[in-house]
Design a protein around this motif. Structure first.
Motif, PDB file in Angstrom:
ATOM      1  N   LYS A   4       0.877  -1.178   0.000  1.00 26.69           N
ATOM      2  CA  LYS A   4       0.000   0.000   0.000  1.00 26.69           C
ATOM      3  C   LYS A   4       0.906   1.216   0.000  1.00 26.69           C
ATOM      4  CE  LYS A   4      -4.050  -1.576   2.538  1.00 26.69           C
ATOM      5  NZ  LYS A   4      -4.527  -1.805   3.894  1.00 26.69           N
ATOM      6  N   VAL A   5       0.519   2.253  -0.741  1.00 28.61           N
ATOM      7  CA  VAL A   5       1.387   3.420  -0.820  1.00 28.61           C
ATOM      8  C   VAL A   5       0.531   4.687  -0.966  1.00 28.61           C
ATOM      9  CG1 VAL A   5       1.704   3.017  -3.319  1.00 28.61           C
ATOM     10  CG2 VAL A   5       3.345   4.434  -2.100  1.00 28.61           C
ATOM     11  N   GLN A   6       1.023   5.790  -0.404  1.00 31.42           N
ATOM     12  CA  GLN A   6       0.313   7.063  -0.542  1.00 31.42           C
ATOM     13  C   GLN A   6       0.358   7.514  -2.002  1.00 31.42           C
ATOM     14  OE1 GLN A   6      -1.463   8.777   1.809  1.00 31.42           O
ATOM     15  NE2 GLN A   6      -1.088   6.947   3.046  1.00 31.42           N
ATOM     16  N   LYS A   7      -0.817   7.873  -2.541  1.00 33.27           N
ATOM     17  CA  LYS A   7      -0.909   8.236  -3.965  1.00 33.27           C
ATOM     18  C   LYS A   7       0.050   9.377  -4.332  1.00 33.27           C
ATOM     19  CE  LYS A   7      -3.987  10.832  -6.832  1.00 33.27           C
ATOM     20  NZ  LYS A   7      -5.329  11.288  -7.107  1.00 33.27           N
ATOM     21  N   GLU A   8       0.141  10.398  -3.472  1.00 32.04           N
ATOM     22  CA  GLU A   8       0.973  11.571  -3.788  1.00 32.04           C
ATOM     23  C   GLU A   8       2.451  11.172  -3.933  1.00 32.04           C
ATOM     24  OE1 GLU A   8       2.255  15.765  -1.654  1.00 32.04           O
ATOM     25  OE2 GLU A   8       0.996  14.343  -0.572  1.00 32.04           O
ATOM     26  N   LYS A   9       2.914  10.308  -3.008  1.00 28.01           N
ATOM     27  CA  LYS A   9       4.309   9.857  -3.050  1.00 28.01           C
ATOM     28  C   LYS A   9       4.565   9.007  -4.299  1.00 28.01           C
ATOM     29  CE  LYS A   9       5.824  11.620   0.796  1.00 28.01           C
ATOM     30  NZ  LYS A   9       6.875  12.640   0.758  1.00 28.01           N
ATOM     31  N   LEU A  10       3.586   8.152  -4.615  1.00 29.63           N
ATOM     32  CA  LEU A  10       3.732   7.281  -5.781  1.00 29.63           C
ATOM     33  C   LEU A  10       3.750   8.124  -7.067  1.00 29.63           C
ATOM     34  CD1 LEU A  10       3.881   4.401  -6.867  1.00 29.63           C
ATOM     35  CD2 LEU A  10       1.380   4.323  -6.890  1.00 29.63           C
ATOM     36  N   ALA A  11       2.860   9.113  -7.150  1.00 23.39           N
ATOM     37  CA  ALA A  11       2.791   9.969  -8.344  1.00 23.39           C
ATOM     38  C   ALA A  11       4.098  10.737  -8.534  1.00 23.39           C
ATOM     39  CB  ALA A  11       1.611  10.935  -8.237  1.00 23.39           C
ATOM     40  N   ASP A  12       4.665  11.250  -7.434  1.00 22.81           N
ATOM     41  CA  ASP A  12       5.953  11.969  -7.499  1.00 22.81           C
ATOM     42  C   ASP A  12       7.060  11.072  -8.046  1.00 22.81           C
ATOM     43  OD1 ASP A  12       5.078  14.343  -6.636  1.00 22.81           O
ATOM     44  OD2 ASP A  12       5.909  14.230  -4.611  1.00 22.81           O
ATOM     45  N   THR A  43      10.909   0.941  -4.548  1.00 24.27           N
ATOM     46  CA  THR A  43      11.799   1.598  -5.516  1.00 24.27           C
ATOM     47  C   THR A  43      11.182   1.518  -6.897  1.00 24.27           C
ATOM     48  OG1 THR A  43      13.713   0.894  -4.210  1.00 24.27           O
ATOM     49  CG2 THR A  43      14.147   1.642  -6.449  1.00 24.27           C
ATOM     50  N   LEU A  44      11.124   2.657  -7.589  1.00 23.86           N
ATOM     51  CA  LEU A  44      10.677   2.677  -8.978  1.00 23.86           C
ATOM     52  C   LEU A  44      11.896   2.956  -9.848  1.00 23.86           C
ATOM     53  CD1 LEU A  44       8.070   3.434  -7.273  1.00 23.86           C
ATOM     54  CD2 LEU A  44       7.190   4.326  -9.416  1.00 23.86           C
ATOM     55  N   THR A  45      11.985   2.281 -10.986  1.00 26.62           N
ATOM     56  CA  THR A  45      13.123   2.450 -11.889  1.00 26.62           C
ATOM     57  C   THR A  45      12.635   2.686 -13.305  1.00 26.62           C
ATOM     58  OG1 THR A  45      14.365   0.864 -10.527  1.00 26.62           O
ATOM     59  CG2 THR A  45      15.307   1.409 -12.675  1.00 26.62           C
ATOM     60  N   GLY A  46      13.236   3.677 -13.965  1.00 21.77           N
ATOM     61  CA  GLY A  46      12.975   3.918 -15.387  1.00 21.77           C
ATOM     62  C   GLY A  46      14.310   4.044 -16.087  1.00 21.77           C
ATOM     63  N   PRO A  58      10.495   5.676   0.967  1.00 20.76           N
ATOM     64  CA  PRO A  58      10.736   4.970   2.242  1.00 20.76           C
ATOM     65  C   PRO A  58       9.403   4.684   2.946  1.00 20.76           C
ATOM     66  CG  PRO A  58      11.321   7.302   2.441  1.00 20.76           C
ATOM     67  CD  PRO A  58      10.914   7.089   1.014  1.00 20.76           C
ATOM     68  N   LEU A  59       9.411   3.684   3.817  1.00 18.38           N
ATOM     69  CA  LEU A  59       8.174   3.327   4.523  1.00 18.38           C
ATOM     70  C   LEU A  59       7.636   4.509   5.315  1.00 18.38           C
ATOM     71  CD1 LEU A  59       8.943  -0.302   5.791  1.00 18.38           C
ATOM     72  CD2 LEU A  59       7.731   0.423   3.745  1.00 18.38           C
ATOM     73  N   PHE A 235      24.336  10.561  -9.947  1.00 16.79           N
ATOM     74  CA  PHE A 235      23.975  11.690  -9.073  1.00 16.79           C
ATOM     75  C   PHE A 235      23.008  11.150  -8.021  1.00 16.79           C
ATOM     76  CE2 PHE A 235      25.024  13.388 -13.199  1.00 16.79           C
ATOM     77  CZ  PHE A 235      25.737  14.546 -12.931  1.00 16.79           C
ATOM     78  N   LYS A 236      23.345  11.334  -6.741  1.00 16.73           N
ATOM     79  CA  LYS A 236      22.484  10.811  -5.665  1.00 16.73           C
ATOM     80  C   LYS A 236      22.008  11.960  -4.784  1.00 16.73           C
ATOM     81  CE  LYS A 236      24.204   7.189  -3.469  1.00 16.73           C
ATOM     82  NZ  LYS A 236      25.240   6.349  -2.830  1.00 16.73           N
ATOM     83  N   SER A 237      20.695  12.180  -4.788  1.00 19.04           N
ATOM     84  CA  SER A 237      20.161  13.125  -3.806  1.00 19.04           C
ATOM     85  C   SER A 237      19.127  12.344  -3.004  1.00 19.04           C
ATOM     86  CB  SER A 237      19.563  14.358  -4.482  1.00 19.04           C
ATOM     87  OG  SER A 237      18.343  14.042  -5.093  1.00 19.04           O
ATOM     88  N   GLN A 238      18.460  13.000  -2.083  1.00 16.81           N
ATOM     89  CA  GLN A 238      17.581  12.270  -1.178  1.00 16.81           C
ATOM     90  C   GLN A 238      16.544  11.449  -1.954  1.00 16.81           C
ATOM     91  OE1 GLN A 238      15.126  14.707   1.262  1.00 16.81           O
ATOM     92  NE2 GLN A 238      14.798  13.147   2.798  1.00 16.81           N
ATOM     93  N   ASN A 239      16.604  10.134  -1.795  1.00 18.35           N
ATOM     94  CA  ASN A 239      15.627   9.202  -2.388  1.00 18.35           C
ATOM     95  C   ASN A 239      15.647   9.123  -3.918  1.00 18.35           C
ATOM     96  OD1 ASN A 239      14.811   8.631   0.200  1.00 18.35           O
ATOM     97  ND2 ASN A 239      13.089  10.057   0.167  1.00 18.35           N
ATOM     98  N   VAL A 240      16.589   9.787  -4.570  1.00 21.80           N
ATOM     99  CA  VAL A 240      16.655   9.708  -6.038  1.00 21.80           C
ATOM    100  C   VAL A 240      18.085   9.400  -6.475  1.00 21.80           C
ATOM    101  CG1 VAL A 240      16.291  10.923  -8.229  1.00 21.80           C
ATOM    102  CG2 VAL A 240      14.792  11.404  -6.308  1.00 21.80           C
ATOM    103  N   GLN A 241      18.209   8.463  -7.426  1.00 17.98           N
ATOM    104  CA  GLN A 241      19.507   8.187  -8.039  1.00 17.98           C
ATOM    105  C   GLN A 241      19.362   8.362  -9.546  1.00 17.98           C
ATOM    106  OE1 GLN A 241      21.297   4.475  -6.925  1.00 17.98           O
ATOM    107  NE2 GLN A 241      20.959   4.795  -4.760  1.00 17.98           N
TER     108      GLN A 241
END
Length: 379
Positions: A4-12, A43-46, A58-59, A235-241
């Motif tokens: 289960k995941v918050q829609k706003e976080k998933l959309a981002d 983790t989502l990957t494209g 993150p949880l 490039f690694k910033s918070q929660n994004v690679q």
């Protein structure tokens, strides 16, 4: 897999990784987004063959619960459809469940979708990067650096290396330069280097840097870790690679293009000059080269343009400072406006060597930025 995941976080997260997904890829699975539910989050990957983006949810974060993992696992879903679907779901919470046949059931409120997924085992592995050579830079500085150099890369593939920006890391100085052989932009900044391990030179595709700039949010104080290898940069910033391949080939020595002397130096207000050229280019852009003429004498600068069909434009600006000989020169209005629009300084100092020699533009108050454009022969 079940989560289960918050829609706003998933959309981002989906929006971020979509920047790396191309519909034109020759590898069908790369048109999908890979979703991995692990013990610590989702983790989502494209990816396309040039750049790859990983976005992590993150949880929990700042005391708020983002996601719950019922069962870890992974799936690849069609990215365009999934991103639109997530945006339009009715409820604030999204439930994703994947069965053994790779069918994902996506539920939100009273809405339920079943999407046919692809086997995540077929998704190419991201490059494994050995984090030996790392340096750090503030996020707002990195965005500025990209904005002030990437516009000058070449957009034609005749010399592929010129479609990238050359980065040189030496000690705690990062110098960036871009040129398409008609114009040039360079800037240097101070970075935090983990350890001094000699000089690194790499060429990063301009297209990669443009996409990176779009996914860096405006959180100025945050640092970005940059990891270099021979053919990849991360490039690694918070929660994004963000991974990008590097360009091969020898980048030309641009230092020889920059004249060391000048015969005429003019200081002008950045915005006043930009708008004067913009107005003159209303006529000029109908002509072949979008040429604007500049005449400097005394403490005045005249900006003019003409179109055989439409007429003429003249505008006079008073300089803040004028040194040297009177001058007449012509240049591309677009190139000059591109350079001026990326400077935040109130005033610029422009150095002229002669009517057919490069024009140097520098913001007053920052010695680390230099822009160059070549004039056009009209006189």
């Amino acid at each position: 897999m079940e989560c289960k995941v918050q829609k706003e976080k998933l959309a981002d997260a989906v929006n971020r990784v979509m920047k790396a997904i191309s519909s034109k890829t020759t590898i069908p699975i790369l048109t999908g987004v890979k979703i991995t539910a692990g013990l610590d989050g989702i983790t989502l990957t494209g990816s396309n063959s040039d750049i790859s983006i990983k976005s992590f949810i993150p949880l929990e974060e700042d005391g708020n619960e983002n996601a719950m993992i019922g069962k870890s696992g992974q799936i690849v879903l069609p990215s365009r459809l999934f991103s639109e679907l997530v945006r339009k779901l009715p409820d604030e919470e999204v439930h994703i469940e994947v069965d053994s046949r790779m069918i994902a059931k996506i539920t939100s409120g009273t809405t339920e979708f079943s999407l046919n997924g692809l086997d995540p085992e077929e998704y190419p592995n991201l490059p494994i990067i050995n984090e030996n050579d790392v340096f750090r830079i503030r996020k707002d500085l990195l965005k500025d650096l990209i904005k002030q150099t990437v516009y000058a890369v070449s957009i034609t593939e005749t010399r592929p290396v010129l479609t990238g920006v050359k980065w040189i890391i030496q000690g705690e100085t990062l110098s960036c330069v871009a040129t398409d052989s008609h114009r040039l932009a360079q800037r240097s900044v101070t970075v935090e280097k983990a350890e001094d391990s000699g000089v690194h030179t790499l060429v990063i595709p301009g297209a990669s840097l443009n996409e990176l700039s779009k996914i860096l949010d405006d959180d100025d104080e945050q640092m970005v870790d940059i990891v270099m290898t021979t053919n990849q940069i991360l490039f690694k910033s918070q929660n994004v690679q963000f991974y990008s391949r590097l360009l091969d080939g020898n980048y030309p020595d641009t230092s020889r293009l920059i004249p060391s002397d000048s015969k005429t130096t003019i200081d002008l207000g950045t915005k006043a000059l930009y708008h004067a050229i913009e107005r003159a280019s209303l006529l000029a852009k109908e002509e072949r080269n979008n040429v604007v003429k500049l005449r400097a004498e005394g403490n005045q600068v005249e900006i003019s343009s003409q179109s055989l069909e439409l007429g003429r434009a003249y505008e006079t600006l008073v300089t803040e400072n004028f040194e040297g000989e009177p001058l007449r020169i012509s240049f591309s209005a677009k190139f000059m406006m591109d350079a001026l629009s990326r400077l935040d300084a109130q005033s610029v100092r422009i150095h002229f060597v002669g009517p057919m020699r490069p024009i140097i533009i520098r913001p007053i108050g920052d010695e680390h930025i230099l822009m160059l454009i070549l004039p056009i022969r009209t006189f």
